[in-house]
Design a protein around this motif. Structure first.
Motif, short mmCIF file in Angstrom:
data_model
loop_
_atom_site.label_atom_id
_atom_site.label_comp_id
_atom_site.label_asym_id
_atom_site.label_seq_id
_atom_site.Cartn_x
_atom_site.Cartn_y
_atom_site.Cartn_z
N UNK A 180 6.16 4.63 8.43
CA UNK A 180 5.60 3.94 9.70
C UNK A 180 5.58 2.49 8.98
N UNK A 181 5.38 2.32 7.99
CA UNK A 181 5.53 0.74 7.35
C UNK A 181 6.86 0.14 7.25
N UNK A 182 7.86 1.25 7.15
CA UNK A 182 9.34 0.74 7.24
C UNK A 182 9.55 0.24 8.67
N UNK A 183 8.87 0.41 9.65
CA UNK A 183 9.18 -0.15 11.23
C UNK A 183 8.16 -1.08 11.47
N UNK A 235 0.15 -14.41 9.98
CA UNK A 235 1.54 -13.89 9.86
C UNK A 235 1.94 -13.69 8.22
N UNK A 236 1.02 -14.65 7.68
CA UNK A 236 1.43 -14.53 5.98
C UNK A 236 1.13 -13.05 5.42
N UNK A 237 0.08 -12.47 6.00
CA UNK A 237 -0.31 -11.11 5.56
C UNK A 237 0.85 -10.16 5.82
N UNK A 238 1.21 -10.32 7.04
CA UNK A 238 2.45 -9.44 7.29
C UNK A 238 3.70 -9.79 6.15
N UNK A 239 4.07 -11.01 6.15
CA UNK A 239 5.02 -11.34 5.16
C UNK A 239 4.91 -10.88 3.90
N UNK A 240 3.73 -10.70 3.41
CA UNK A 240 3.26 -10.31 1.99
C UNK A 240 3.46 -8.89 1.88
N UNK A 241 3.21 -8.33 3.06
CA UNK A 241 3.29 -6.43 3.10
C UNK A 241 4.76 -6.16 2.75
N UNK A 288 -6.27 -1.39 6.92
CA UNK A 288 -6.00 -1.38 5.44
C UNK A 288 -5.60 -2.78 4.78
N UNK A 289 -5.87 -2.57 3.64
CA UNK A 289 -5.57 -3.96 2.67
C UNK A 289 -4.14 -3.80 2.36
N UNK A 290 -3.22 -4.82 1.86
CA UNK A 290 -1.86 -4.76 1.73
C UNK A 290 -1.62 -3.56 0.61
N UNK A 291 -2.45 -3.78 -0.65
CA UNK A 291 -2.21 -2.88 -1.55
C UNK A 291 -2.63 -1.47 -1.21
N UNK A 292 -3.51 -1.15 -0.08
CA UNK A 292 -3.81 0.13 0.09
C UNK A 292 -2.64 0.79 0.95
N UNK A 293 -1.79 0.04 1.70
CA UNK A 293 -0.78 0.44 2.38
C UNK A 293 0.66 0.85 1.39
N UNK A 294 0.68 -0.07 0.53
CA UNK A 294 1.63 0.34 -0.57
C UNK A 294 1.24 1.62 -1.33
#
Length: 955
Positions: free
Chosen positions: A184-187, A195-201, A166-172
């Motif tokens: 799931x995303x909370x954990x 790593x920058x993508x993860x930080x953005x998420x 998924x993209x970050x926006x899709x995840x949110x």
């Protein structure tokens, strides 16, 4: 697996990680394989072999550490570290060697994120690996190739992978609408890649979800928790719990952690001390519970070789042995092990209840027990009302007056209120103040007795007191049975839960809620002279479970000690002690003896002695049986108890005596004469003469009438066999009556036909008429589902099988062998000591053989086959099962119609019955003298080099 002692520090760090897996060395090996070249298939094969070696060696190292006392917490973190390194190696190989890109575009970057339990850093030996492939924009061809290649490597390594791309926006967006994805995303934990993508998420998750408040998330997680509890039985004291999903299991701790992380942005539960949510002692309880449950879950996975989460009976014994629990003071090692589990589950319940209730109060959520009419009142009997929950000013209220820890429950019970979590926490912190002075305080005992005997739902209040620890502290004898398991398939709950359920059932009987299921108990409960005697007897009936000796006898002694403390008179105390001593007498008599035999009733009446005790004992027996578990109480048992009650009451009131037997026989005959008055007089009298006195006393007029028509039809058509099936709604059984020529072994052959047909015999009445014909009645139920047979087709099939067996067209032994009827695997774990009791005093006319052993398919057939080969005639049978424990009672005579009093013959009977009980091949034991075969070998258990004595504090 070692016991985790409360004073011992918890090891949580993974030490010497390179002994588990050396990522750099593994990368170097893969580089060498790539450099050596060869076909793509050969290279891939060699790389997979290297990865498998690393995985196998790593798992072996983790298992070795577990066997050498590493806790489950360390194991799940070690497994997580091992998988982390393997996935990183796979990612590097795929992006470097298979799909290299010297300067990937912005759209081609990829971040590997661990989610779910794997994201939390915890991975049980057989758990799934949950991955999120995080994209900056839409999927590019290269990203698709990379994701696919990584997954194929993981699948080839036999990982069970849950994955999403998924993209970050899709995840949110999805997290906002789906609480499971949100959790799931909370954990989520960054694993490898960009790593920058993860930080953005993480930033988007915090700003778009966490910063919006947690009320919706809390509501969803608590509802999710309630549904999960309901699916898993609704109690943490089920004897085969799911250690992950059941109430008090790991998932409850996870729920607590998720809510804490969402609200307080904490990654460590210990940080809740700073947030004033938990005390250090409560954090310690959380860590202890988590360590124990993780250790147990890892052991269960290793033992079964699969992602097994249920502590079923067939693994409990192996786990208890492995953990070093031994038999002690009348309690089996497996029961001590399960008691420790239930105490841990209780701690989990305490923590989640306090935490979640505190959140409810903080967020002003409406309580499900809201009482609008009371909202304006701010106090009740000296206690404060906060958010519709009773509370106190501060902990000093309980410190200065420990009796208030009892009184707050009494006030909450009276006004149908809950107790505020702050007050519960202060109570828990001050339990040590419940000491001898308070226990001997007349006012405190008066309050306790009011709670126990109240008309306002004593079950809920007593359960709250038990959860808070007050119940067991105030009554230490009850504290000894808290979380006490009974290792059998009959009891479904721990002793304390069973007791509280029984009190609740007694209250339901009194309130008339069980008038259909227990009409006689509902009627007589209002005739007892002392309610509190009855309630205290129910409370104390199992108080001595788990102690050496007979729990009824020890319990009676406990009752004589506790009742005076509760303010009971000597007479009341003696009545309670008698009820505890004989609380099994009524069920034993009803289910194991022939209540049509006058001596059975006379003996039972001599034991009871008074109508008051009879009433008390009936209600206690009904509450006890119904509280054992679902589907244990049935109409058959209810009918037997009712019949025993009425017949005993008549004896105690002088309505029936041994001198009146002849008059009762004549009354039964006359009633039938009236019912068949349209018959020719000659036929009427001919039929009357067929029955011996015992026949006329064995049934009611309706049954006699059915029998008369059955016999008349058979005689008119000169049929050698006549079968009638009748559904008895009173007992919830199908009554199968067979009229045929009597001969040795008839009972056994019919029992064989019924075993072949998949029905179980609940009872039997064997009658031989004066014309030499047998008129045998069998009360049967469906062997799998219980209850009367549900269709005419089923009854017809049963009748056909009986005809085949009696005519010689079917041999039950061979048919049962074809069906491969074996002892169910869940039954095999129970070691029911075989026992044969022969009683020549229980009946004036018969020898009574009581057989106790482990139940199995067709056991009754094999037992009766052995009885037939001993040249004995069965007159009556009482059949009962208690989980895996079968209790079959036979009233028999010898071939001459006499009791068996020859000692040598009695010895042969006992020996033959024991051979059947002890053998895994019942057929062989029933028809031959071959020694019983050995039980199958136990399942292979995990090894443990170092065992430690289980924690005594948990006992």
């Amino acid at each position: 697996m070692q016991e985790l002692l409360p004073e011992e520090p918890f090891e949580t760090e993974v030490r010497n990680k390179r002994a588990i897996i050396d990522r750099r060395a593994l990368l170097g090996r893969i580089e060498d394989i790539v450099k050596e070249g060869g076909s793509d298939l050969d290279v891939r094969t060699h790389i997979l072999a290297a990865l498998r070696d690393a995985l196998e060696n790593g798992r072996s190292e983790v298992r070795r550490r577990f066997d050498e006392r590493a806790s489950g917490t360390v194991v799940v973190r070690s497994n997580c570290y091992l998988v982390d390194q393997l996935i990183r190696v796979v990612y590097d190989h795929v992006t470097t060697h298979l799909f290299p890109s010297a300067n990937p575009s912005t759209g081609e970057v990829l971040s590997l994120v661990a989610v779910g339990g794997y994201g939390r850093g915890e991975l049980a030996p057989q758990s799934d690996v949950d991955l999120l492939f995080l994209l900056p924009y839409k999927m590019t061809p290269r990203s698709e190739q990379v994701v696919e290649a990584i997954l194929y490597f993981l699948w080839d390594l036999n990982f069970k992978v849950g994955h999403a791309t998924r993209k970050v926006s899709e995840c949110i967006r999805q997290a906002k609408s789906d609480v499971t994805i949100c959790t799931s995303l909370l954990e989520a934990r960054w694993l490898w890649g960009d790593q920058s993508l993860y930080i953005e998420l993480r930033k988007r998750f915090q700003s778009d979800l966490q910063s919006q408040g947690g009320a919706k998330f809390i509501e969803a997680k608590l509802s999710e928790r309630d549904l999960r509890h309901k699916r898993n039985g609704g109690t943490r004291y089920s004897l085969e719990p799911n250690i992950k999903e059941s109430k008090g299991g790991l998932r409850d701790l996870h729920t607590l952690f998720w809510i804490a992380k969402f609200l307080y942005h904490v990654d460590d539960i210990a940080r809740l001390v700073d947030q004033k949510v938990f005390t250090r002692q409560e954090v310690r309880r959380f860590e202890k519970a988590q360590a124990f449950l993780w250790t147990l879950r890892c052991a269960l996975h290793y033992l079964t070789g699969r992602a097994e989460e249920r502590l079923t009976f067939d693994v409990q014994k192996s786990l208890a042995d492995w953990m070093g629990y031994t038999d002690h003071a009348g309690t089996q090692g497996v029961e001590r092990f399960m008691k420790h589990y239930f105490l841990i589950a209780k701690d989990v319940g305490d923590l989640t209840r306090i935490f979640c209730a505190t959140l409810e109060a903080e967020h002003n959520r409406r309580s499900r027990f809201r009482l609008p009419s009371l909202t304006r009142r701010r106090s009740f009997s000296g206690f404060r009302l906060e958010g519709e929950r009773l509370s106190v000013k501060d902990a000093s209220v309980f410190e200065n007056a420990p009796i208030e820890m009892l009184r707050i429950f009494a006030v909450a019970q009276k006004h149908d209120l809950d107790i505020h979590p702050k007050a519960l926490r202060w109570i828990t912190q001050n339990l040590k103040l419940i000491k001898k002075p308070l226990r001997e305080d007349p006012e405190a005992n008066k309050i306790f007795l009011q709670i126990l005997c109240a008309e306002e739902d004593p079950e809920t209040t007593l359960r709250r007191m038990n959860e808070a620890g007050v119940f067991g502290r105030f009554i230490p004898d009850f504290g000894r049975v808290v979380a006490q398991m009974q290792y059998n398939m009959y009891h479904h709950y721990t002793v304390d839960e069973h007791t509280i359920f029984a009190i609740g059932i007694l209250h339901d009987i009194e309130q008339g809620r069980l008038s259909e299921e227990a009409p006689i108990a509902t009627e007589v409960v209002h005739k007892v002279l002392s309610r509190r005697v009855l309630y205290v007897a129910v409370f104390l009936h199992d108080i001595a479970k788990g102690r050496p000796g007979d729990h009824s006898e020890v319990g009676a002694k406990v009752a004589r000690r506790i009742c005076p403390r509760l303010g009971f008179s000597a007479e009341e105390t003696e009545t309670v002690a008698w009820l505890v001593l004989y609380h099994l007498a009524m069920s034993d008599t009803a289910f194991k003896r022939d209540i049509d035999d006058p001596k059975t009733i006379q003996d039972f009446a001599a034991l009871v002695q008074s109508p008051e005790r009879l009433r008390l004992l009936l209600v206690l027996t009904v509450a006890d049986i119904r509280a054992v578990g679902p589907n244990v109480w049935n109409a058959w048992k209810a009918a037997l108890l009712r019949d025993l009650y009425w017949r005993t009451e008549e004896v105690l009131s002088g309505g029936i005596s041994s001198e009146g037997r002849a008059q009762r026989v004549e009354h039964a005959k006359e009633a039938l004469r009236v019912a068949i008055a349209d018959w020719p007089k000659k036929e009427v009298e001919a039929h009357i003469k067929r029955g011996y006195p015992s026949y006329w006393l064995s049934a009611d007029t309706e049954t006699h009438l059915r029998h008369a028509h059955l016999v008349r039809e058979a005689e008119r058509q000169k049929l050698p066999l006549m079968i009638d099936a009748h559904v008895d709604g009173y007992r919830d059984v199908t009554e199968v009556t067979i009229y045929t020529a009597d001969h040795p072994g008839l009972f056994s052959r019919i029992a064989g036909a019924m075993a072949v047909s998949g029905v179980s015999i609940e009872g039997a009445n064997i009658i031989t008429l004066a014309n030499g014909m047998a008129l045998d009645s069998f009360y049967v139920q469906d062997a799998a589902e219980g209850g009367a047979l549900d269709s005419d087709e089923r009854v017809a099939r049963l009748s056909a099988n009986i005809e085949k067996v009696l005519s010689g067209g079917m041999r039950p032994v061979q048919e049962l062998a074809r069906q491969r009827s074996t002892i169910p695997s869940r039954y095999r774990v129970f070691k029911v000591a075989p026992r044969v009791l022969i009683d020549n005093k229980a009946s004036a006319t018969h020898t009574v053989i009581e057989v106790n052993g482990r139940d199995r398919p067709a056991l009754l057939y094999y037992l009766t086959t052995a009885i037939t080969r001993l040249n004995l005639m069965i007159s009556t049978a009482r059949i009962a099962t208690y989980g895996a424990h079968a209790v079959d009672v036979f009233y028999v005579k010898d071939a001459l119609g006499s009791k068996i009093d020859n000692k040598a013959k009695l010895t042969r009977i006992r020996k033959k019955m024991l051979e059947v009980l002890e053998s895994t091949d019942c057929a062989a034991a029933a028809v031959s003298k071959q020694p019983a075969s050995k039980q199958p070998a136990a399942a292979k258990k995990p090894t443990r080099e170092t065992r430690r004595k289980p924690e005594t504090a948990a006992e």
